[in-house]
Design a protein around this motif. Structure first.
Motif, PDB file in Angstrom:
ATOM      1  N   ALA A   1       0.832  -1.206   0.000  1.00 28.23           N
ATOM      2  CA  ALA A   1       0.000   0.000   0.000  1.00 28.23           C
ATOM      3  C   ALA A   1       0.867   1.256   0.000  1.00 28.23           C
ATOM      4  O   ALA A   1       0.574   2.234  -0.707  1.00 28.23           O
ATOM      5  CB  ALA A   1      -0.931  -0.005   1.216  1.00 28.23           C
ATOM      6  N   ILE A   2       1.941   1.246   0.770  1.00 25.29           N
ATOM      7  CA  ILE A   2       2.855   2.392   0.819  1.00 25.29           C
ATOM      8  C   ILE A   2       3.518   2.600  -0.533  1.00 25.29           C
ATOM      9  O   ILE A   2       3.642   3.739  -1.015  1.00 25.29           O
ATOM     10  CB  ILE A   2       3.910   2.182   1.930  1.00 25.29           C
TER      11      ILE A   2
ATOM     12  N   GLY B   1       5.888  14.144   3.804  1.00 24.45           N
ATOM     13  CA  GLY B   1       4.838  13.738   4.737  1.00 24.45           C
ATOM     14  C   GLY B   1       4.875  12.248   5.023  1.00 24.45           C
ATOM     15  O   GLY B   1       4.686  11.815   6.169  1.00 24.45           O
ATOM     16  N   LEU B   2       5.118  11.437   3.977  1.00 25.26           N
ATOM     17  CA  LEU B   2       5.211   9.985   4.154  1.00 25.26           C
ATOM     18  C   LEU B   2       6.371   9.634   5.081  1.00 25.26           C
ATOM     19  O   LEU B   2       6.264   8.722   5.918  1.00 25.26           O
ATOM     20  CB  LEU B   2       5.395   9.308   2.790  1.00 25.26           C
ATOM     21  N   TYR B   3       7.478  10.343   4.957  1.00 26.21           N
ATOM     22  CA  TYR B   3       8.631  10.117   5.829  1.00 26.21           C
ATOM     23  C   TYR B   3       8.270  10.376   7.290  1.00 26.21           C
ATOM     24  O   TYR B   3       8.659   9.615   8.188  1.00 26.21           O
ATOM     25  CB  TYR B   3       9.787  11.026   5.399  1.00 26.21           C
ATOM     26  N   MET B   4       7.516  11.455   7.535  1.00 23.59           N
ATOM     27  CA  MET B   4       7.062  11.751   8.901  1.00 23.59           C
ATOM     28  C   MET B   4       6.247  10.581   9.460  1.00 23.59           C
ATOM     29  O   MET B   4       6.392  10.197  10.619  1.00 23.59           O
ATOM     30  CB  MET B   4       6.197  13.019   8.902  1.00 23.59           C
ATOM     31  N   GLN B   5       5.363  10.037   8.604  1.00 18.74           N
ATOM     32  CA  GLN B   5       4.500   8.931   9.029  1.00 18.74           C
ATOM     33  C   GLN B   5       5.324   7.672   9.337  1.00 18.74           C
ATOM     34  O   GLN B   5       5.122   7.020  10.368  1.00 18.74           O
ATOM     35  CB  GLN B   5       3.487   8.623   7.923  1.00 18.74           C
ATOM     36  N   MET B   6       6.269   7.342   8.467  1.00 21.88           N
ATOM     37  CA  MET B   6       6.996   6.083   8.596  1.00 21.88           C
ATOM     38  C   MET B   6       8.028   6.113   9.722  1.00 21.88           C
ATOM     39  O   MET B   6       8.327   5.069  10.318  1.00 21.88           O
ATOM     40  CB  MET B   6       7.665   5.728   7.264  1.00 21.88           C
TER      41      MET B   6
END
Length: 542
Positions: free
Chosen positions: A128-129, A373-378
């Motif tokens: 999904a990512i 933003g994805l980096y913040m999430q992961m």
């Protein structure tokens, strides 16, 4: 005030259609919302495949035209230089075609795919990512910009090659429909285009205004209220009204140049001071996924979703079909605008430039802003998905920017950029709406006409914003824009018919430069030379 230049049936028709749609939504918001929602579900559920076919066919058609002899046709006089340098040209077409929506979706779209991935994948998984890094680029990539570019072909051809001083969609389909475009049919075509644009503009305001309001709230502490959103909308209206009033070169070009430099600054800042390695690798990986699965993504329809063993996610209808319909609604406007600013370029340069520069711009926004933003999430440094589900997307977008170094300054730059992006879209929109409602364009549309549509673009969405109906207006415009699928086909047919007729009329085609006047002049010279030779022969014989 000149009024004899105004095409009053189109002018009044577009205004009445907009009022006729928005008044019921204002008076009966719930019933209107339900009706429009059902109409949208019916359209995307039953005719969604038409949109996907349209996207692929348009992209293939434009690539064919670009590399054919038709692509060498020059938009303007022989030897004429482009009216705008490449940087300003690319800045104007990108700002007009994207607007503040790129700041919204470029930052946050991945989070929706993360939670509701395609192909029946489980949310939050590695797969999904992976797909979340590619799908945004796909939706804002070559097919989107091809849909934008198609209407520019016949419009630019008639305006700059055949010297027809009219910027209308109806005029561009004249080779196919003939004199019938001078009557009600032509008015209906233009009015449908204008309604779609006015509704699509409401969507851009619906996305941009709350995001700007959240930015102001972060900077000043002023609470996000309807009053603040209304003030933002009026400020943007004032900016783009002044820009539209100033004209193409003194207003729209200058604002677009400022806009693109601010965009470059914020992208460069995030790339350099953010997770540079992660952004680079993830963007490159996303492009690889897109290249490897382009046709799968472009044709996926979930045909087995209604059967027991298959899950119906609704992903194609909610995302791909919706996006193609949204691009379609905006396409005649962006096409008209691209045609207007492309004087001095060839058809090939216009097509490839629009698709290439537009796609690259979107890749940069999704690759840099989205993957930050994805980096913040992961990494767990900021729970983007959890914050969004609790506080909404606009607040989440500003909070993502707030994670950067010099946070307050970057939120300020981002907010100013969003305001200017919104203004550049709307000044271009009002310019084109004014052009469509005039019988001919001598230089630029009338100033009072440009100002009228600048405020018309704001007043209806402003009224609907207080009633929560902007999303409904957007959906209504997409439903109303369904006939544009067939108008796009007519535009392609018209261009090929007109350009092929002119090319066949020339007996000395040169691939490097083609200009109809040049052909005609050469043919006249050849005829004169032939007659003179015959006369000399007769004299010698005597």
């Amino acid at each position: 005030m000149k009024t004899n230049l105004i095409d009053w049936p189109t002018f009044i028709g577009a205004l009445f259609l907009l009022i006729g749609v928005t008044l019921p939504l204002i008076l009966f918001p719930e019933a209107g919302k339900e009706f429009v929602s059902q109409a949208n579900t019916f359209m995307t559920g039953n005719f969604g495949v038409l949109y996907l076919i349209m996207g692929l066919v348009i992209l293939a058609f434009l690539l064919y035209v670009a590399f054919s002899k038709n692509g060498s046709i020059k938009l303007g006089d022989e030897g004429e230089e482009p009216e705008f340098n490449t940087f300003s040209w690319a800045a104007m077409l990108f700002a007009a075609g994207i607007g503040s929506s790129i700041l919204y979706w470029g930052v946050i779209e991945w989070a929706y795919y993360y939670q509701g991935p395609p192909f029946g994948l489980e949310a939050g998984t590695n797969e999904a990512i992976q797909w979340s890094t590619a799908y945004g680029i796909f939706h804002w990539g070559p097919i989107a910009w091809a849909i934008y570019a198609l209407p520019a072909l016949p419009i630019a051809y008639f305006y700059y090659v055949r010297k027809k001083p009219v910027l209308k969609v109806s005029e561009a389909v004249r080779p196919v429909l003939g004199k019938s475009v001078d009557g009600p049919l032509g008015n209906v075509i233009d009015v449908l285009f204008m309604f779609g644009l006015l509704g699509g503009a409401g969507t851009t305001l619906a996305l941009g205004t709350p995001m700007i309001a959240e930015g102001i709230n972060t900077l000043t502490g002023i609470p996000v209220t309807l009053g603040l959103k209304a003030a933002i909308m009026l400020l943007c209206t004032l900016i783009f009204a002044v820009s539209a009033y100033s004209g193409l070169k003194r207003g729209i070009k200058v604002l677009s140049d400022i806009n693109i430099w601010l965009a470059i600054f914020i992208l460069a800042f995030v790339f350099v001071f953010g997770p540079t390695k992660f952004i680079s690798e993830t963007t490159f990986n996303g492009l690889g996924i897109l290249a490897d699965n382009f046709f799968k993504m472009a044709t996926w329809m979930e045909p087995f979703g209604n059967f027991a063993d298959f899950e119906d996610t609704g992903f194609p209808q909610s995302w791909t079909i919706f996006y193609w319909a949204w691009w379609l609604v905006y396409a005649p406007f962006v096409g008209l605008f691209v045609a207007r600013i492309s004087r001095g370029r060839t058809i090939r340069q216009m097509i490839l430039g629009t698709i290439t520069y537009g796609t690259i711009g979107c890749i940069l926004f999704f690759g840099i802003m989205g993957n930050f933003g994805l980096y913040m999430q992961m990494t767990g440094s900021f729970d983007v998905v959890g914050f969004m589900n609790e506080n909404g997307a606009p607040a989440t977008i500003i909070e993502i920017i707030n994670q950067l170094p010099l946070a307050k300054f970057m939120v300020l730059v981002f907010t100013v950029l969003a305001i200017i992006f919104l203004a550049t879209t709307f000044d271009s929109s009002s310019y084109i709406l004014a052009s469509v409602t005039q019988k001919n364009i001598e230089g630029e549309p009338l100033r009072w006409n440009r100002l009228f549509w600048a405020f018309a673009l704001c007043l209806m969405p402003l009224a609907l914003m207080f009633l929560g109906g902007l999303g409904t207006l957007q959906t209504a415009s997409i439903v109303g824009g369904f006939p544009l699928i067939f108008i796009m086909f007519l535009l392609a047919w018209s261009f090929m018919k007109a350009s092929n007729t002119d090319i066949r009329a020339s007996d000395d085609y040169r691939p490097s430069t083609i200009h109809i006047e040049r052909w005609k002049n050469r043919k006249k010279k050849k005829k004169r030379s032939a007659l003179e030779a015959l006369e000399e022969k007769d004299l010698d014989g005597k």
